[in-house]
Enzyme design. Sequence first.
Site, PDB file in Angstrom:
ATOM      1  N   HIS A 113     -21.395 -49.702  17.312  1.00 15.17           N
ATOM      2  CA  HIS A 113     -19.932 -49.177  17.193  1.00 15.17           C
ATOM      3  C   HIS A 113     -20.317 -47.668  16.928  1.00 15.17           C
ATOM      4  CE1 HIS A 113     -15.773 -48.209  16.143  1.00 15.17           C
ATOM      5  NE2 HIS A 113     -16.303 -47.868  15.069  1.00 15.17           N
ATOM      6  N   LYS A 133     -15.227 -39.525  14.136  1.00 18.62           N
ATOM      7  CA  LYS A 133     -16.335 -39.471  15.556  1.00 18.62           C
ATOM      8  C   LYS A 133     -15.694 -38.989  16.764  1.00 18.62           C
ATOM      9  CE  LYS A 133     -17.302 -43.744  14.992  1.00 18.62           C
ATOM     10  NZ  LYS A 133     -16.277 -44.416  13.679  1.00 18.62           N
ATOM     11  N   ASP A 169     -16.682 -45.531  21.341  1.00 21.57           N
ATOM     12  CA  ASP A 169     -16.315 -46.821  20.755  1.00 21.57           C
ATOM     13  C   ASP A 169     -17.207 -47.770  20.684  1.00 21.57           C
ATOM     14  OD1 ASP A 169     -14.700 -48.041  18.764  1.00 21.57           O
ATOM     15  OD2 ASP A 169     -13.666 -49.161  20.301  1.00 21.57           O
ATOM     16  N   ARG A 193     -31.283 -31.118   1.575  1.00 19.89           N
ATOM     17  CA  ARG A 193     -31.004 -29.780   1.882  1.00 19.89           C
ATOM     18  C   ARG A 193     -32.102 -28.820   2.466  1.00 19.89           C
ATOM     19  NH1 ARG A 193     -28.273 -27.270  -3.569  1.00 19.89           N
ATOM     20  NH2 ARG A 193     -27.853 -25.716  -2.084  1.00 19.89           N
TER      21      ARG A 193
END
Length: 329
Positions: free
Chosen positions: A147, A168, A186, A253
Amino acid sequence: MAEKKFTVLDMLELDLPGHDALNLKCIAGRKGLPRAINVPDINRPGLALSGFFDSFAYQRVQLFGRGEAAYLTKLFSEGRRETIQKFFEYKVPCCVFSMDRQPDPEFLQLAEEACCPVLQTSIESTDFSSRLIRVFSNIFAPKKTLHGVLVEVYGVGILLTGHSGVGKSETALELIERGHRLVADDIVEVRCVNGNIVLGTGANSLISHHMEIRGLGIINVAQLYGVGAIRDQKEIQLVVKLEEWDQAKVYDRLGVDQKYMDILGVKVPVLDIPVRPGRNLPIIIEAAAMNDRLKKMGYNSAREFNQNVLKWIENGQAQDSYFKNDDTY
């Protein structure tokens, strides 16, 4: 649900473009066209034709080139039908003659009696072998569905994943607007080719280049943005996981430690991208794609930054900078 078998008829009906075309036609044994091909490989039956059937790889497609075809002619001219009869006692999927070579009529008759398909191709043996192996590597490759949304950004195949509603499709739409390409929305079908390449494509070719945008509905990307905005398949080289910003979670980070996702036994790099209002996700994904290309070229900016900081500390420059910094208030 059992997976559909790949038959000789399926191979015969493959419509492949250009240098992938097999150029096959059936000249005998049509009753055997529903035979399944279970072993994705090719065998040259020279030893079997000579009467040596030990370890005969009869489950494979049997390819007759110039040497095998000439030996067949010699066998029939000498009246040695027994070897060919024994050959057809094995349930071979099919026989393929390269360069449109025409086998002996007796061979075709024995193939008809054994219901073994005999095919012809206009391609030379070596070229046909490489083409058929490529076809088999795609058809018999391990598959699964994921997905997400698969896009190509600066030549890098990026799979966008995340919970439903995280954005998305909207992110992918903005990337398409910026000149990048959509592969599938999808539902993405992935398959592992050659053991180390993960290819992604739309699970359904009829709807793979459509997108569902909440509040807007279904759109056809090819119609709206042109055929340059889509492609049929792409290697998945990076996975970007979109997730809602979690204040309690510590996000990377520096980018020194790389995470991976296992897809059909292949490790694909993964980035966790937090989503919150004000973040420009398409620009971040573009930067991720370019950074991934730099890594493949041997340049890792995060690692270089880390090494420069360590050298700065080891040389004592950090302490000098600290002690020389006189703050006056």
